[in-house]
Design a protein around this motif. Structure first.
Motif, PDB file in Angstrom:
ATOM      1  N   THR A 107     -35.493  -4.181 -27.101  1.00 17.88           N
ATOM      2  CA  THR A 107     -34.192  -3.587 -27.076  1.00 17.88           C
ATOM      3  C   THR A 107     -34.274  -2.461 -26.240  1.00 17.88           C
ATOM      4  O   THR A 107     -32.863  -1.862 -25.977  1.00 17.88           O
ATOM      5  CB  THR A 107     -33.570  -3.278 -28.714  1.00 17.88           C
ATOM      6  N   LYS A 108     -35.261  -1.875 -25.893  1.00 21.00           N
ATOM      7  CA  LYS A 108     -35.220  -0.671 -25.228  1.00 21.00           C
ATOM      8  C   LYS A 108     -35.775  -0.688 -23.903  1.00 21.00           C
ATOM      9  O   LYS A 108     -35.570   0.102 -22.691  1.00 21.00           O
ATOM     10  CB  LYS A 108     -35.941   0.524 -26.045  1.00 21.00           C
ATOM     11  N   VAL A 109     -37.035  -1.325 -23.788  1.00 21.86           N
ATOM     12  CA  VAL A 109     -37.885  -1.374 -22.492  1.00 21.86           C
ATOM     13  C   VAL A 109     -37.342  -2.485 -21.618  1.00 21.86           C
ATOM     14  O   VAL A 109     -37.444  -2.210 -20.353  1.00 21.86           O
ATOM     15  CB  VAL A 109     -39.463  -1.598 -23.013  1.00 21.86           C
TER      16      VAL A 109
ATOM     17  N   ASP B 239     -39.209  -4.472 -31.445  1.00 25.75           N
ATOM     18  CA  ASP B 239     -37.846  -3.800 -31.241  1.00 25.75           C
ATOM     19  C   ASP B 239     -38.170  -2.861 -30.099  1.00 25.75           C
ATOM     20  O   ASP B 239     -36.858  -3.051 -29.301  1.00 25.75           O
ATOM     21  CB  ASP B 239     -37.910  -2.867 -32.741  1.00 25.75           C
ATOM     22  N   THR B 240     -39.100  -2.088 -29.678  1.00 23.47           N
ATOM     23  CA  THR B 240     -38.783  -1.254 -28.605  1.00 23.47           C
ATOM     24  C   THR B 240     -38.881  -2.017 -27.486  1.00 23.47           C
ATOM     25  O   THR B 240     -38.105  -1.950 -26.453  1.00 23.47           O
ATOM     26  CB  THR B 240     -40.088  -0.196 -28.845  1.00 23.47           C
TER      27      THR B 240
ATOM     28  N   LYS C 217     -28.768  -7.372 -31.607  1.00 27.45           N
ATOM     29  CA  LYS C 217     -29.536  -6.404 -32.710  1.00 27.45           C
ATOM     30  C   LYS C 217     -28.395  -6.090 -33.672  1.00 27.45           C
ATOM     31  O   LYS C 217     -27.724  -4.853 -33.273  1.00 27.45           O
ATOM     32  CB  LYS C 217     -30.352  -5.023 -32.005  1.00 27.45           C
TER      33      LYS C 217
END
Length: 542
Positions: A457-459, A453-454, A521
């Motif tokens: 969607t974030k990194v 997930d990280t 997501k």
């Protein structure tokens, strides 16, 4: 395989005694239901009574306490042994039983002696504390008379050894007797301390006497893929191997083996705890899916009730109260049909009941289909978790999976753990993701759903390339957007994705890949879940 027979244990015992004799015990922790950690200053002695690892060894790894509260055994051990000094370590013959003798001054200045028996007997392994008169104080495992009527270890009873057949001391074995036992293939049965691998290596009587006199010789035997074939402290070897790693002490050998094979108590117990929770949820969802599918099968012909209602409505004038059934023309199927009626109800009420049944079945079917989708998604989620647990190589990664299960409400956190988390609220496990290189291409991949997930969607950058097995739980793989991939490299990354799933070697798997910017997501979706419509696909064999 870690090979430890009675003769191996004898050499490990000598090494432990040389290292620990005369040292004081300053801390005792029961790290799990079947493991004790005993500190001698900075040195830590681990007693493991697990059937998969019955062993006592000096450890350089920190073992986390997974028990919510102290057990009676740990309290007795702390009361009698904490603050004592180790006098000696003895072995009962060449059997796999060690006796750790401790001395301690009590409040009156009297010297008290305590014995700690460590029985390395596979699934029957035990740790028994006795006083100087060999009266049992407590044991880490307690068996009822029904479980073991031949041997009782209740507090206050004299300690008795496990039932042991009388065998020959290998030091007293003559060459003639050795040759007779070897010829009759009875060395294991009749000689103390013998194991299958040792007997296999005993080509002569001289070889046996040499092994008995040799100093400890810890070593690992590896195959061509650097996998461990054998770990031993004796001068023996497996039938085939590619390389050897030598160690100076059994402590180094055992710690290396435990770390490589992921057998530490903390790691194993945490893995078992998570696996049990996941298996429970998988079983629960499989049962739910089966029940829903059965329900859907029973409701699938709901539309027939609408047809029957329409047929009945077309001939409602011909119905009379008190009728049990009526035969009417079925204009949907061009034939006659018999419709069952409730004689206590009016024609209009009978018609309403049929339409009500139709609406109920229709709504029920829609609800069941929705529940089936949810249950299948849940099952997919837990299968993914199971894959990540199996692929986990560190306790930190397991802790992340545990945290994920706790946050989703599938694992309950103990009061003790809540206190720990409160104290360490500012400390969190920092995920570094998995990293490797495939055909010269550096890739980053998630080792659990939170990392997936990280990472996704974030990194990752929106133009990075994302890989994942289609419709199969597994890792998210990211390739930096600055790298232009060849077809060969794309195929190799697809193979890596397949290998990180639960599919067996040789299976064919479909791998989707797309840019991160095309991933979506959904709001409220579980960790690691994404959807996408623009993508490319490759089929690989893993």
């Amino acid at each position: 395989m870690l090979y430890i027979d009675g003769i191996s244990l004898n050499k490990i015992k000598d090494e432990l005694e040389t290292t620990l004799k005369g040292k004081g015990v300053n801390k005792i922790v029961q790290t799990s239901s079947l493991a004790i950690s005993m500190n001698f200053g900075k040195q830590k002695l681990i007693f493991s009574c697990f059937s998969s690892l019955p062993l006592c060894y000096l450890s350089d790894q920190k073992e986390e306490n997974l028990l919510d509260e102290n057990t009676t055994f740990s309290l007795n051990l702390k009361k009698q042994i904490s603050g004592s000094s180790l006098i000696s370590i003895e072995q009962i013959g060449f059997d796999r039983i060690l006796i750790f003798k401790f001395s301690k001054l009590n409040e009156l200045g009297e010297v008290k002696i305590f014995n700690l028996y460590f029985e390395m007997m596979g699934k029957h392994s035990n740790l028994v504390l006795t006083d100087s008169n060999n009266k049992v104080i407590d044991s880490i495992k307690r068996f009822s008379l029904e479980e073991n009527s031949a041997r009782v270890l209740f507090p206050g009873i004299d300690y008795s050894n496990p039932t042991i057949d009388l065998k020959i001391d290998p030091n007293l074995l003559s060459e003639k007797d050795f040759n007779i036992e070897k010829e009759n293939n009875t060395l294991i049965k009749n000689v103390e301390g013998m194991g299958k691998l040792l007997v296999k290596n005993l080509s002569s009587y001289e070889k046996l006497t040499s092994i008995l006199k040799d100093s400890i010789s810890p070593k690992l035997f590896l195959d061509e893929n650097k996998n461990i074939i054998l770990a031993t402290v004796l001068n023996i070897e497996p039938s085939s191997y590619s390389s050897i790693i030598n160690f100076s002490t059994s402590e180094e050998l055992i710690n290396n083996y435990i770390e490589t094979q992921q057998l530490s108590n903390t790691f194993k117990l945490l893995k078992d705890k998570i696996n049990n929770s996941i298996k429970k949820e998988i079983k629960k969802n499989e049962k739910t899916i089966k029940a829903i599918e059965k329900d859907i099968k029973e409701r699938i012909d709901f539309d027939r009730y609408r047809e029957i209602g329409d047929i009945l409505a077309a001939s409602l004038y011909s119905l009379k109260k008190g009728m049990k059934e009526i035969e009417l023309y079925d204009f949907y199927n061009d034939k006659m049909c018999t419709i069952q009626l409730d004689p206590l109800c009016s024609p209009q009420h009978n018609l309403e009941k049929i339409y009500k049944k139709y609406n109920k079945l229709k709504k029920g079917l829609m609800y069941s289909e929705k529940r089936l989708i949810e249950a299948k998604e849940n099952l997919k989620y837990f299968i993914a978790l199971s894959t990540f647990v199996e692929n986990s190589e560190s306790r930190e990664n397991l802790k992340l999976i545990e945290e994920e299960l706790i946050s989703q409400g599938y694992l309950k956190i103990s009061i003790k753990q809540k206190r720990k988390d409160k104290k360490k609220s500012t400390k969190t496990i920092v995920s570094s993701f998995g990293q490797t290189e495939i055909l010269g291409v550096p890739i980053t991949y998630g080792r659990n759903n939170i990392e997936n997930d990280t990472l996704t969607t974030k990194v990752s950058h929106r133009d990075d390339l994302w890989f994942h097995c289609k419709d199969i739980p597994g890792t998210h793989v990211i390739v930096n957007n600055s790298i232009t991939l060849s077809d060969e490299q794309i195929y190799a990354i697809g193979v890596f994705c397949g290998k990180m799933s639960k599919l067996p070697e040789g299976s064919k798997v479909t791998v989707d890949y797309t840019k991160v910017k095309y991933l979506n997501k959904p709001k409220g979706a579980r960790p690691g879940f994404v959807t996408y419509k623009i993508f490319d696909t490759i089929i690989v064999t893993i």
